[in-house]
Design an enzyme around this catalytic site. Structure first.
Site, PDB file in Angstrom:
ATOM      1  N   SER A 104       1.009  -1.340   0.192  1.00  0.00           N
ATOM      2  CA  SER A 104       0.068   0.023  -0.223  1.00  0.00           C
ATOM      3  C   SER A 104       0.764   1.206  -0.618  1.00  0.00           C
ATOM      4  CB  SER A 104      -1.125   0.001   1.221  1.00  0.00           C
ATOM      5  OG  SER A 104      -1.589   0.810   1.232  1.00  0.00           O
ATOM      6  N   ASP A 246      -2.046   6.102  -3.240  1.00  0.00           N
ATOM      7  CA  ASP A 246      -2.008   5.176  -2.765  1.00  0.00           C
ATOM      8  C   ASP A 246      -0.978   3.991  -3.637  1.00  0.00           C
ATOM      9  OD1 ASP A 246      -3.569   4.025  -1.734  1.00  0.00           O
ATOM     10  OD2 ASP A 246      -2.614   3.258  -0.149  1.00  0.00           O
ATOM     11  N   ASP A 248      -1.548   1.135  -3.425  1.00  0.00           N
ATOM     12  CA  ASP A 248      -2.533  -0.087  -3.888  1.00  0.00           C
ATOM     13  C   ASP A 248      -3.383   0.476  -4.989  1.00  0.00           C
ATOM     14  OD1 ASP A 248      -2.475   0.784  -1.321  1.00  0.00           O
ATOM     15  OD2 ASP A 248      -3.560  -1.648  -1.551  1.00  0.00           O
ATOM     16  N   ASP A 250      -6.133   1.750  -3.390  1.00  0.00           N
ATOM     17  CA  ASP A 250      -7.336   1.709  -2.386  1.00  0.00           C
ATOM     18  C   ASP A 250      -7.926   2.766  -1.799  1.00  0.00           C
ATOM     19  OD1 ASP A 250      -5.524   1.592  -0.338  1.00  0.00           O
ATOM     20  OD2 ASP A 250      -6.414  -0.561   0.015  1.00  0.00           O
TER      21      ASP A 250
END
Length: 452
Positions: A104, A246, A248, A250
């Site tokens: 992340s 960010d 990833d 999400d």
């Protein structure tokens, strides 16, 4: 062995804490728990595996794929895609398991393994515990049940994943984005190609920064944890606003036309009103966390919207949403879940829906976000302490009680251990920033002395 799973999968420094052997073993254990590999005659379990662009993701992906296939699971390898894309594809393709390799917002040396169950849902604690138990049993000598011959899993590159996910994003938008100019900071991460494509197809004029991942530059001075570049780019390009993801993708934070940060609470407030006006805010309720700003709570009360607060972590927000059938929830950090369209936080979807609200109302993002006023909130991360004792230290409890007496009804204190990093987080909220800063600094010193 301590618990491997944190609040968001298993994370650590790649090839030090998170090794290929660990990733392989966890994947086999997950196959036995989530897919029940080999227990149904004629059933071929399937897994969707994706990753962010980190260099370490290449060898970890190989280990995960090998572990799943060795346990009799057919693997659909989707390559570099956001976490919510892997969750979506796990659900829509009817897969038994989803696996995302990402840390992340963490720095590049870290990586992580995140599992999804059938339907693309994050794992409950009991499922994570079962995976750890099976993994630990094998680690201490119990042999795996291994298929042979035609029973081993097959591996396929599922190249349609990108297009299918982008089409899904466009398909759920309430209106187009024509006339908007948007700067997107992709953090050199998993959404570097997905997010610009989706915004452009929806009609926006797109300027991208942080969209050249090389495996080493993910989150490096850019993205949702470093908004400076985006703030400058929005002003320089005369854009209507900016969106930051960010690594990833999400999560989503935003920047208005003047370069001011719009955090997750403000985004939630804007979307809550939009969904209420559209008759989509089930239960007239939005779900936040204990970190939600008091200004957000006050704004929702003023608008007649209920706020349910959970522990920190989008998994807990999601659990509360599913339990009561709520449609919208999220965190101040930018994890926003729109349950009708996603099973997890989706930064690209959030950014698109925020943009759609701007386009539909003709109001600026600053005007829309003005529905709430953020109270000053100071967050101090205290590293290198024994975070397991944060709730049992008498010295720390006394310091917190004194701080709460000082703040009275005008603020609050929250101490919590990080689920993904070796930190204790000290949060102080007050009507006056100087007071919040002073109390946070004092408490941080106590955390160091009491838990060091």
């Amino acid at each position: 062995m301590g618990r491997l799973f944190g609040t968001d999968g298993v994370r650590g420094v790649a090839n030090a804490d998170l090794t290929a052997e660990l990733a392989l073993g966890l994947s086999v254990a997950a196959a036995h728990v989530l897919a029940e590999a080999g227990t149904f005659e004629g059933h071929r379990p399937t897994a969707v595996v994706g990753r962010d662009p980190r260099a370490s993701g290449e060898f970890l992906e190989a280990a995960v794929v090998a572990g799943l296939a060795s346990a009799g699971v057919d693997v659909l390898r989707v390559g570099v895609l956001p976490t919510p894309a892997v969750a979506y594809l796990t659900g829509v393709l009817g897969a038994d398991i989803g696996v995302m390799l990402s840390a992340s917002h963490n720095a590049m040396p870290d990586n992580g393994v995140k599992f999804f169950a059938r339907g693309g849902h994050k794992l409950a604690d009991e499922l994570e515990d079962r995976i750890e138990t099976v993994y630990d049993q094998h680690r201490t000598g119990a042999p795996w049940a291994r298929p042979t011959g035609a029973g081993v899993g097959r591996v396929t590159d599922y190249t349609e994943g990108f297009e299918r996910y982008v089409a899904h994003l466009i398909g759920v938008l309430p209106n187009r984005l024509d006339g908007l100019k948007v700067v997107l900071d992709e953090a050199h991460g998993a959404a570097a190609y997905v997010s610009p494509e989706a915004f452009a197809r929806a009609g926006a004029e797109v300027v991208t920064i942080g969209a050249d991942p090389d495996g080493l530059n993910i989150n490096d001075g850019c993205g949702s944890t470093h908004l400076g570049l985006l703030q400058a780019a929005v002003v320089e390009n005369g854009a209507d606003f900016g969106i930051a993801h960010d690594g990833d993708a999400d999560r989503c934070l935003a920047v208005d036309a003047q370069g001011n940060e719009i955090d997750g609470d403000q985004i939630l407030a804007v979307l809550a009103l939009a969904m209420r006006d559209a008759g989509q805010l089930r239960g007239n309720t939005v779900v936040g966390t204990v970190m939600s700003n008091l200004g957000f709570k006050m704004a929702m009360e003023r608008e007649g919207i209920e706020l349910v607060q959970t522990a920190v972590g989008d998994r807990y927000v999601l659990e509360a949403m599913k339990a009561e059938g709520y449609a919208l929830g999220g965190e101040q950090s930018g994890h926003v879940i729109v349950l009708d369209h996603a099973t997890t936080g989706d930064g690209t979807l959030t950014g698109l829906m925020l943009a759609a609200r701007v386009a539909a109302t003709g109001r600026t993002l600053a005007e829309l976000a003005g529905v709430m006023q953020r109270l000053p909130q100071v967050l101090v991360n205290v590293p290198d302490v024994d975070k397991s004792r944060v709730s049992t230290s008498a010295e720390l409890a006394a310091a917190v009680a004194e701080a709460e007496r000082e703040l009275g009804a005008t603020g609050r204190v929250l101490l919590r251990k990080s689920g993904t990093e070796p930190l204790v987080r000290v949060m102080v909220e007050a009507a006056d920033f100087g007071q919040a800063q002073a109390i946070a600094g004092r408490l941080a010193d106590v955390v160091k002395s009491a838990l060091g």
